[in-house]
Design an enzyme around this catalytic site. Structure first.
Site, PDB file in Angstrom:
ATOM      1  N   LYS A 137       0.845  -1.210   0.000  1.00 59.76           N
ATOM      2  CA  LYS A 137       0.000   0.000   0.000  1.00 59.76           C
ATOM      3  C   LYS A 137       0.877   1.256   0.000  1.00 59.76           C
ATOM      4  CE  LYS A 137      -3.918  -2.317   2.130  1.00 59.76           C
ATOM      5  NZ  LYS A 137      -4.845  -2.498   3.234  1.00 59.76           N
TER       6      LYS A 137
ATOM      7  N   GLN B 194      -5.197  -1.627   9.405  1.00 60.15           N
ATOM      8  CA  GLN B 194      -4.964  -2.922   8.767  1.00 60.15           C
ATOM      9  C   GLN B 194      -5.585  -4.043   9.608  1.00 60.15           C
ATOM     10  OE1 GLN B 194      -3.682  -3.225   5.717  1.00 60.15           O
ATOM     11  NE2 GLN B 194      -4.011  -5.428   5.786  1.00 60.15           N
TER      12      GLN B 194
ATOM     13  N   ASP C  27     -11.368   2.430   3.328  1.00 62.11           N
ATOM     14  CA  ASP C  27     -11.624   0.985   3.225  1.00 62.11           C
ATOM     15  C   ASP C  27     -13.102   0.704   2.949  1.00 62.11           C
ATOM     16  OD1 ASP C  27      -9.493  -0.805   3.362  1.00 62.11           O
ATOM     17  OD2 ASP C  27      -9.231  -0.488   5.526  1.00 62.11           O
TER      18      ASP C  27
HETATM   19  N1  LIG Z   1      -7.853  -2.629   6.425  1.00 58.97           N
HETATM   20  C1  LIG Z   1      -7.882  -3.701   5.606  1.00 58.97           C
HETATM   21  N2  LIG Z   1      -7.392  -4.876   6.023  1.00 58.97           N
HETATM   22  C2  LIG Z   1      -7.441  -5.939   5.170  1.00 58.97           C
HETATM   23  C3  LIG Z   1      -7.951  -5.807   3.854  1.00 58.97           C
HETATM   24  C4  LIG Z   1      -8.464  -4.560   3.454  1.00 58.97           C
HETATM   25  O1  LIG Z   1      -8.980  -4.366   2.321  1.00 58.97           O
HETATM   26  N3  LIG Z   1      -8.397  -3.516   4.356  1.00 58.97           N
HETATM   27  N4  LIG Z   1      -7.882  -6.881   2.966  1.00 58.97           N
HETATM   28  C5  LIG Z   1      -7.046  -8.004   3.280  1.00 58.97           C
HETATM   29  C6  LIG Z   1      -5.582  -7.859   2.958  1.00 58.97           C
HETATM   30  N5  LIG Z   1      -5.205  -6.925   1.871  1.00 58.97           N
HETATM   31  C7  LIG Z   1      -5.323  -5.600   2.079  1.00 58.97           C
HETATM   32  O2  LIG Z   1      -5.161  -5.079   3.116  1.00 58.97           O
HETATM   33  C8  LIG Z   1      -4.476  -7.376   0.731  1.00 58.97           C
HETATM   34  C9  LIG Z   1      -4.435  -8.692   0.365  1.00 58.97           C
HETATM   35  C10 LIG Z   1      -3.639  -9.109  -0.709  1.00 58.97           C
HETATM   36  C11 LIG Z   1      -2.901  -8.205  -1.430  1.00 58.97           C
HETATM   37  C12 LIG Z   1      -1.993  -8.603  -2.534  1.00 58.97           C
HETATM   38  O3  LIG Z   1      -1.461  -7.760  -3.229  1.00 58.97           O
HETATM   39  N6  LIG Z   1      -1.742  -9.888  -2.726  1.00 58.97           N
HETATM   40  C13 LIG Z   1      -0.764 -10.349  -3.684  1.00 58.97           C
HETATM   41  C14 LIG Z   1       0.045 -11.489  -3.086  1.00 58.97           C
HETATM   42  C15 LIG Z   1       0.435 -11.223  -1.677  1.00 58.97           C
HETATM   43  C16 LIG Z   1       1.790 -11.703  -1.276  1.00 58.97           C
HETATM   44  O4  LIG Z   1       2.604 -11.991  -2.142  1.00 58.97           O
HETATM   45  O5  LIG Z   1       1.995 -11.722  -0.062  1.00 58.97           O
HETATM   46  C17 LIG Z   1      -1.456 -10.877  -4.914  1.00 58.97           C
HETATM   47  O6  LIG Z   1      -2.579 -11.400  -4.779  1.00 58.97           O
HETATM   48  O7  LIG Z   1      -0.856 -10.775  -5.969  1.00 58.97           O
HETATM   49  C18 LIG Z   1      -2.939  -6.878  -1.076  1.00 58.97           C
HETATM   50  C19 LIG Z   1      -3.723  -6.474  -0.007  1.00 58.97           C
HETATM   51  C20 LIG Z   1      -7.121  -8.301   4.766  1.00 58.97           C
HETATM   52  N7  LIG Z   1      -6.936  -7.130   5.569  1.00 58.97           N
END
Ligand SMILES: Nc1nc2c(c(=O)[nH]1)N[C@@H](CN(C=O)c1ccc(C(=O)N[C@@H](CCC(=O)O)C(=O)O)cc1)CN2
Length: 290
Positions: free
Chosen positions: A52, A96, A119
């Site tokens: 982020k 988060q 969010d």
């Molecule tokens: N406050 C928040 N917490 C959480 C959210 C949210 O939207 N707001 N969602 C999830 C986690 N999340 C964002 O925070 C999130 C999940 C996955 C990815 C991402 O880029 N994933 C990559 C692979 C990840 C890696 O290699 O570790 C992908 O899919 O290519 C970004 C954000 C729970 N908490």
């Protein structure tokens, strides 16, 4: 089978945002500013927050990370949220998730100023979104809509089956796809992990679009989808060998799909991009720009 490339779509959206921000800054305005609260040392959260912050940089935003130890109390967290709510130089605030068990997640979400709730988790934004009013939309669900739009996947009149009823993915995406707002007018069935197997199969086998967010590797198998289906895999499961996989049995199910999201590189990337769109909206609201 074609891949719905979340990385490519996210980069394109962030580049558009960065151009807009460049114009605002050139006109004398400050940059948009996101504040992130991170509690504890949960490794996946560390990685999501890092991406982020990186994306903020790419979009031309300022970002501030406020770290708290696992032992922080709910009262201390709420006090910090009140402080950031009152700070006119922060446009968007996120906490988060997940939070440690001793902290009530909903109390924390409810404490965020709805005008800074990028969010889209606050009941005010969730309610506005459900009614089709202007709102910050939950980033993962919004990111899925943006991905479908980017690849011009028709949603209107389609039969969508969502598997998983979480407040941050399943519920909002089922509402957004069924609403007559921005993208939608689909006929949506919201199923979940307790849905009887026969009923679930009955639904998924007729679905034009399947969205799965249950956190179980390999949950969606090839026999569950019809030929030509679009499969959106929201799962991010870390296996013992360090590999990250989604909720679908990708190698087998992909043969039946017209479009499918990879994991990684699909919906996760879109979650971060959609958060950037929401942050820009919070900034534009602050400066009466849009
Ligand atoms: N406050 C928040 N917490 C959480 C959210 C949210 O939207 N707001 N969602 C999830 C986690 N999340 C964002 O925070 C999130 C999940 C996955 C990815 C991402 O880029 N994933 C990559 C692979 C990840 C890696 O290699 O570790 C992908 O899919 O290519 C970004 C954000 C729970 N908490």
């Amino acid at each position: 089978m074609k891949l719905l490339d979340g990385k490519k779509c996210a980069e394109s959206l962030v580049a558009d945002i960065s151009r807009k921000v460049g114009e605002y800054v050139a006109s004398g305005l400050r940059k948009p500013h996101m504040t992130i609260i991170l509690v504890g040392e949960h490794a996946p959260s560390e990685s999501y927050v890092k991406s982020k912050i990186k994306s903020c940089g790419n979009a031309g935003f300022e970002s501030t990370l406020l770290r708290f130890p696992e032992s922080v109390t709910e009262a201390e967290l709420l006090a910090k949220i009140a402080e950031v709510n009152a700070d006119r130089t922060t446009d968007g605030l996120i906490v988060q998730l997940p939070l440690p068990k001793h902290i009530n997640q909903q109390h924390v979400i409810n404490a965020i100023d709805p005008e800074k709730d990028i969010d889209g988790f606050h009941p005010m934004n969730f309610g506005r979104m459900s009614l089709g009013q202007k709102a910050f939309r939950p980033a993962t669900a919004y990111g899925i809509c943006k991905l479908l739009q980017f690849y011009e996947i028709p949603v209107w009149g389609k039969h969508c089956v969502v598997i998983g009823r979480s407040n941050i993915v399943g519920k909002p995406i089922s509402i957004m796809l069924s609403n007559d707002f921005e993208i939608g007018n689909a006929t949506v069935t919201l199923t979940h992990i307790e849905t009887p197997r026969e009923l679930l199969l009955d639904e998924t086998r007729r679905a034009d679009i399947v969205i799965v967010a249950v956190g179980i590797p390999g949950f969606v198998t090839a026999d569950m989808v019809k030929d030509g289906a679009v499969l959106i895999d929201v799962g991010i499961n870390r296996l013992a060998d360090g590999k990250i996989v989604g909720d679908a049995d990708f190698e087998n199910v992909k043969e039946k799909c017209s479009w499918i999201t990879p994991v990684p590189g699909g919906v996760g990337r879109m979650t971060v991009a959609a958060l950037m769109i929401n942050t820009l909206m919070a900034y534009q609201n602050n400066f009466n720009l849009a």
